[in-house]
Design an enzyme around this catalytic site. Structure first.
Site, PDB file in Angstrom:
ATOM      1  N   SER A 128     -54.556  -2.377 -12.063  1.00 57.32           N
ATOM      2  CA  SER A 128     -53.504  -2.456 -13.065  1.00 57.32           C
ATOM      3  C   SER A 128     -53.763  -3.719 -13.871  1.00 57.32           C
ATOM      4  CB  SER A 128     -52.119  -2.545 -12.393  1.00 57.32           C
ATOM      5  OG  SER A 128     -51.127  -3.002 -13.293  1.00 57.32           O
ATOM      6  N   TYR A 141     -46.279  -5.698  -5.812  1.00 64.17           N
ATOM      7  CA  TYR A 141     -47.198  -4.833  -6.561  1.00 64.17           C
ATOM      8  C   TYR A 141     -48.310  -5.653  -7.204  1.00 64.17           C
ATOM      9  CZ  TYR A 141     -48.703  -1.166  -9.822  1.00 64.17           C
ATOM     10  OH  TYR A 141     -49.442  -0.242 -10.521  1.00 64.17           O
TER      11      TYR A 141
END
Length: 244
Positions: A128, A141
């Site tokens: 990401s 995350y």
């Protein structure tokens, strides 16, 4: 481009994983989808296995089943992940460890299970843009994705003697269910996203991406066109990481 390649993709019941699977299939690859959501997999035409990437036994079974289905393995896409909204001030240790198990440790877990079957193969990890930058209320995350960046590099070095290349793709704002926040709001519909990322072009291309926008990067890295590329991370983000 991928004619005859045998590829296992985790987190492939929907979103980016499914888009990559469908694109690879269209380019001649043999693909097996893996996902923890058996009901969602059941609706897909491609071969599939139910796999919880946080469970070592489930991973071993799923990889073995996929290899048996395809008669071998040439490529692995570690795409499985879970969304998390947590603040560093109060995230619980159990929650933090759960997110790391699914989003980070699973990359190593699945890769190790696949390793005996991957002579000269390719691994592509989904990260990401949060692997490069921090974001509020995303401590677990972002930590997992940041760890995945260096894990990709370490795996590339350690697996190179076996002829295995390891790279990563870092999607930015992509229109998948991961874009739906805990309160049910779609982040791309918020005023801040439309005002800053689109209106002020924090994303230079001024739009969120789609799963199909991401697929080409995976196909390239899985193919022989990337035969001298390993340990790298390709951002698919509309230019987001080019700004500050």
């Amino acid at each position: 481009m991928l004619e005859g390649k045998r590829i296992l993709i985790t987190g492939a019941a929907r979103g980016i994983g499914l888009a990559v699977a469908q694109a690879a299939d269209a380019k001649g690859a043999r693909v097996v989808l893996a996902d923890v959501d058996g009901a969602a997999l059941a609706g897909q035409a491609l071969p599939h296995v139910v796999m919880d990437v946080s469970d070592a036994r489930a991973v071993a079974h799923g990889v073995a089943e996929a290899v048996a289905t395809m008669g071998g393995l040439d490529g692995l896409v570690n795409n499985a992940a879970m969304l998390d909204e947590s603040n560093a001030a109060d995230v619980t240790e159990a929650r933090f460890e759960r997110v790391l198990s699914v989003n980070l440790t699973s990359i190593l877990r699945v890769s190790q299970a696949a390793l005996p079957h991957l002579g000269g193969g390719v691994i592509v990890n989904t990260l990401s843009t949060q692997a490069m930058f921090g974001q509020a209320n995303s401590v677990a995350y972002a930590t997992a994705k940041g760890g995945g960046l260096n894990l990709t590099r370490a795996m590339a070095i350690d697996f190179a003697p076996q002829g295995i290349r390891v790279n990563a793709v870092a999607p930015g704002f992509i229109d998948t269910r991961m874009a739906v926040m805990a309160d049910g709001t779609h982040e791309h519909a918020t005023d801040w996203f439309k005002g800053i990322y689109v209106g002020r072009r924090k994303i230079p291309l001024a739009r969120a991406g789609t799963p199909a926008d991401c697929a080409g990067a995976y196909l390239f890295l899985l193919s022989d066109m990337a035969s001298y590329i390993t340990g790298q991370c390709l951002a698919v983000d509309g230019g987001l990481t080019a700004t500050y």
